[in-house]
Design a protein around this motif. Structure first.
Motif, PDB file in Angstrom:
ATOM      1  N   ILE A 166       8.268  60.831  40.081  1.00 33.55           N
ATOM      2  CA  ILE A 166       9.593  61.390  40.616  1.00 33.55           C
ATOM      3  C   ILE A 166       9.591  62.812  41.307  1.00 33.55           C
ATOM      4  CG2 ILE A 166      11.641  62.796  39.565  1.00 33.55           C
ATOM      5  CD1 ILE A 166      11.394  60.909  37.072  1.00 33.55           C
ATOM      6  N   LEU A 167       8.387  63.480  41.192  1.00 36.44           N
ATOM      7  CA  LEU A 167       8.194  64.693  42.027  1.00 36.44           C
ATOM      8  C   LEU A 167       7.865  64.362  43.497  1.00 36.44           C
ATOM      9  CD1 LEU A 167       5.945  66.861  39.620  1.00 36.44           C
ATOM     10  CD2 LEU A 167       8.369  67.195  40.077  1.00 36.44           C
ATOM     11  N   LEU A 168       7.229  63.273  43.612  1.00 35.45           N
ATOM     12  CA  LEU A 168       7.031  62.506  45.170  1.00 35.45           C
ATOM     13  C   LEU A 168       8.325  62.335  45.545  1.00 35.45           C
ATOM     14  CD1 LEU A 168       5.129  61.824  47.476  1.00 35.45           C
ATOM     15  CD2 LEU A 168       4.637  59.624  46.328  1.00 35.45           C
ATOM     16  N   PHE A 169       9.008  61.565  44.845  1.00 30.37           N
ATOM     17  CA  PHE A 169      10.323  61.082  45.408  1.00 30.37           C
ATOM     18  C   PHE A 169      11.287  62.183  45.534  1.00 30.37           C
ATOM     19  CE2 PHE A 169       9.577  56.970  43.014  1.00 30.37           C
ATOM     20  CZ  PHE A 169       9.425  56.197  44.321  1.00 30.37           C
ATOM     21  N   MET A 170      11.186  63.220  44.906  1.00 30.22           N
ATOM     22  CA  MET A 170      12.125  64.480  45.125  1.00 30.22           C
ATOM     23  C   MET A 170      11.674  65.059  46.534  1.00 30.22           C
ATOM     24  SD  MET A 170      12.382  66.255  41.395  1.00 30.22           S
ATOM     25  CE  MET A 170      13.265  67.898  42.219  1.00 30.22           C
ATOM     26  N   ALA A 171      10.482  65.297  46.700  1.00 25.26           N
ATOM     27  CA  ALA A 171       9.724  66.036  47.871  1.00 25.26           C
ATOM     28  C   ALA A 171      10.381  65.054  49.105  1.00 25.26           C
ATOM     29  CB  ALA A 171       8.155  65.985  47.878  1.00 25.26           C
ATOM     30  N   THR A 172      10.136  63.752  49.218  1.00 20.98           N
ATOM     31  CA  THR A 172      10.427  62.873  50.285  1.00 20.98           C
ATOM     32  C   THR A 172      11.848  62.702  50.364  1.00 20.98           C
ATOM     33  OG1 THR A 172      10.137  61.118  48.863  1.00 20.98           O
ATOM     34  CG2 THR A 172       8.213  61.475  50.256  1.00 20.98           C
ATOM     35  N   PHE A 173      12.596  62.815  49.442  1.00 19.88           N
ATOM     36  CA  PHE A 173      14.005  62.357  49.563  1.00 19.88           C
ATOM     37  C   PHE A 173      14.683  63.721  50.348  1.00 19.88           C
ATOM     38  CE2 PHE A 173      15.297  59.306  46.041  1.00 19.88           C
ATOM     39  CZ  PHE A 173      14.280  58.416  46.598  1.00 19.88           C
ATOM     40  N   ALA A 174      14.248  64.791  49.563  1.00 19.72           N
ATOM     41  CA  ALA A 174      14.528  66.237  50.141  1.00 19.72           C
ATOM     42  C   ALA A 174      14.099  66.401  51.784  1.00 19.72           C
ATOM     43  CB  ALA A 174      13.906  67.570  49.279  1.00 19.72           C
ATOM     44  N   GLN A 175      12.982  66.251  51.988  1.00 17.42           N
ATOM     45  CA  GLN A 175      12.405  66.386  53.361  1.00 17.42           C
ATOM     46  C   GLN A 175      13.277  65.372  54.483  1.00 17.42           C
ATOM     47  OE1 GLN A 175      10.612  68.890  55.022  1.00 17.42           O
ATOM     48  NE2 GLN A 175      11.840  67.773  56.605  1.00 17.42           N
ATOM     49  N   LEU A 176      13.356  64.213  54.017  1.00 22.43           N
ATOM     50  CA  LEU A 176      13.901  63.156  54.694  1.00 22.43           C
ATOM     51  C   LEU A 176      15.348  63.049  54.784  1.00 22.43           C
ATOM     52  CD1 LEU A 176      11.333  60.316  54.487  1.00 22.43           C
ATOM     53  CD2 LEU A 176      11.334  62.043  56.143  1.00 22.43           C
ATOM     54  N   ALA A 177      16.051  63.856  53.918  1.00 21.38           N
ATOM     55  CA  ALA A 177      17.422  64.039  54.008  1.00 21.38           C
ATOM     56  C   ALA A 177      17.869  62.427  53.431  1.00 21.38           C
ATOM     57  CB  ALA A 177      18.181  64.405  55.031  1.00 21.38           C
ATOM     58  N   PHE A 178      17.249  61.834  52.562  1.00 26.00           N
ATOM     59  CA  PHE A 178      17.397  60.505  52.377  1.00 26.00           C
ATOM     60  C   PHE A 178      18.913  60.036  51.460  1.00 26.00           C
ATOM     61  CE2 PHE A 178      16.874  56.783  49.375  1.00 26.00           C
ATOM     62  CZ  PHE A 178      16.552  55.703  50.268  1.00 26.00           C
ATOM     63  N   ILE A 179      19.173  61.089  50.842  1.00 23.03           N
ATOM     64  CA  ILE A 179      20.486  60.946  49.901  1.00 23.03           C
ATOM     65  C   ILE A 179      21.655  60.825  50.709  1.00 23.03           C
ATOM     66  CG2 ILE A 179      21.631  61.505  47.873  1.00 23.03           C
ATOM     67  CD1 ILE A 179      18.930  60.399  47.457  1.00 23.03           C
ATOM     68  N   ILE A 180      22.636  59.807  50.787  1.00 26.35           N
ATOM     69  CA  ILE A 180      23.947  60.022  51.563  1.00 26.35           C
ATOM     70  C   ILE A 180      25.121  59.679  50.649  1.00 26.35           C
ATOM     71  CG2 ILE A 180      25.114  58.931  53.358  1.00 26.35           C
ATOM     72  CD1 ILE A 180      22.631  57.519  54.432  1.00 26.35           C
ATOM     73  N   PRO A 181      25.630  60.690  49.883  1.00 26.71           N
ATOM     74  CA  PRO A 181      26.800  60.631  49.171  1.00 26.71           C
ATOM     75  C   PRO A 181      27.959  60.108  49.451  1.00 26.71           C
ATOM     76  CG  PRO A 181      26.537  63.012  49.996  1.00 26.71           C
ATOM     77  CD  PRO A 181      25.476  62.250  50.766  1.00 26.71           C
TER      78      PRO A 181
END
Length: 252
Positions: A166-181
């Protein structure tokens, strides 16, 4: 006469192309959802995240290599498939959790610091991956093949027992702005892209190990891990410097 005929043919060809273009445009507007070119960006990010989540030579990575060597390539690939199913679950958990704080993330200053934090976490992850010796606590896989289902389920359970992903996913999601609400379709495609990226990695790894299995040993596992660590370190440094100096920034 030949010139007039040629002009008439060109005009007819142009009119047909214009008609086709209008039909395509009308079809796009008539679709039940908005389709933006940004969907390709989401797919690309998902593929990167899927590869980064699967590439490190952790317990499942070693298990995949051993099963490929001892049982055959497709037993190794099924092992990766089980790990991918677990990563998919953790990716959704991470995405849902981060979506609840999107109001805070959408703030420009908060987004900047979040992306910096993500880059630093990726850098640390790359350094740890480069310096680690995954064969130190390695348990050798047996030669009894078992069923594909058994190999996949055991890999799934091993990966599921390690929530630190989950920590890796948090890092990559944050840096790549993956989440699109508020864009469930795009997020669904993004999560499928993560699965596709992971499967690409497992397919490529098992193919490579199967091709060189006569000369592949424990040092090969260490070498793969160091290459992965080096690539992650380079990517994280490039992204970190790019974010700090505002060379590029991924937007939500």
């Amino acid at each position: 006469m030949a010139k007039i005929a040629k002009k008439g043919h060109d005009a007819k060809f142009y009119a047909q192309n214009l008609l086709y273009s209008q039909k395509i445009s009308n079809f796009a507007f008539a679709m039940p959802f908005e389709f933006h070119i940004n969907i390709l960006d989401t797919i690309f990010k998902g593929l990167i995240i899927g590869v980064l989540a699967s590439a490190p030579m952790g317990p499942v990575g070693i298990l995949c290599v051993q099963r490929t060597l001892n049982k055959g390539r497709w037993y190794g690939f099924v092992t990766g498939l089980g790990a991918t199913a677990s990563d998919f679950i953790y990716a959704i958990i991470t995405g849902v959790g981060m979506s609840f704080v999107m109001d805070m993330v959408n703030n420009t200053q908060n987004r900047f610091f979040l992306q910096i934090t993500g880059s630093i976490m990726l850098l640390v992850f790359g350094i740890i991956s480069f310096r680690s010796n995954p064969t130190r606590n390695m348990h050798h896989s047996g030669t009894t093949k078992g069923s594909y289902l058994h190999n996949g389920v055991t890999a799934f359970l091993v990966t599921l027992s390690n929530p630190l992903i989950i920590l890796l996913f948090m890092a990559t999601f944050a840096q790549l702005a993956f989440i699109i609400p508020d864009h469930p379709l795009e997020m669904f495609i993004g999560y499928l892209s993560i699965v596709a990226g992971a499967l690409m990695w497992w397919y490529g790894l098992t193919w490579l190990v199967d091709k060189v299995k006569n000369i592949f040993d424990d040092y090969g596992i260490i070498l793969i891990n160091r290459i992965i660590g080096s690539v992650v370190i380079i990517i994280s440094l490039v992204v970190l410097l790019g974010t700090v100096f505002n060379l590029f920034t991924f937007h939500y």
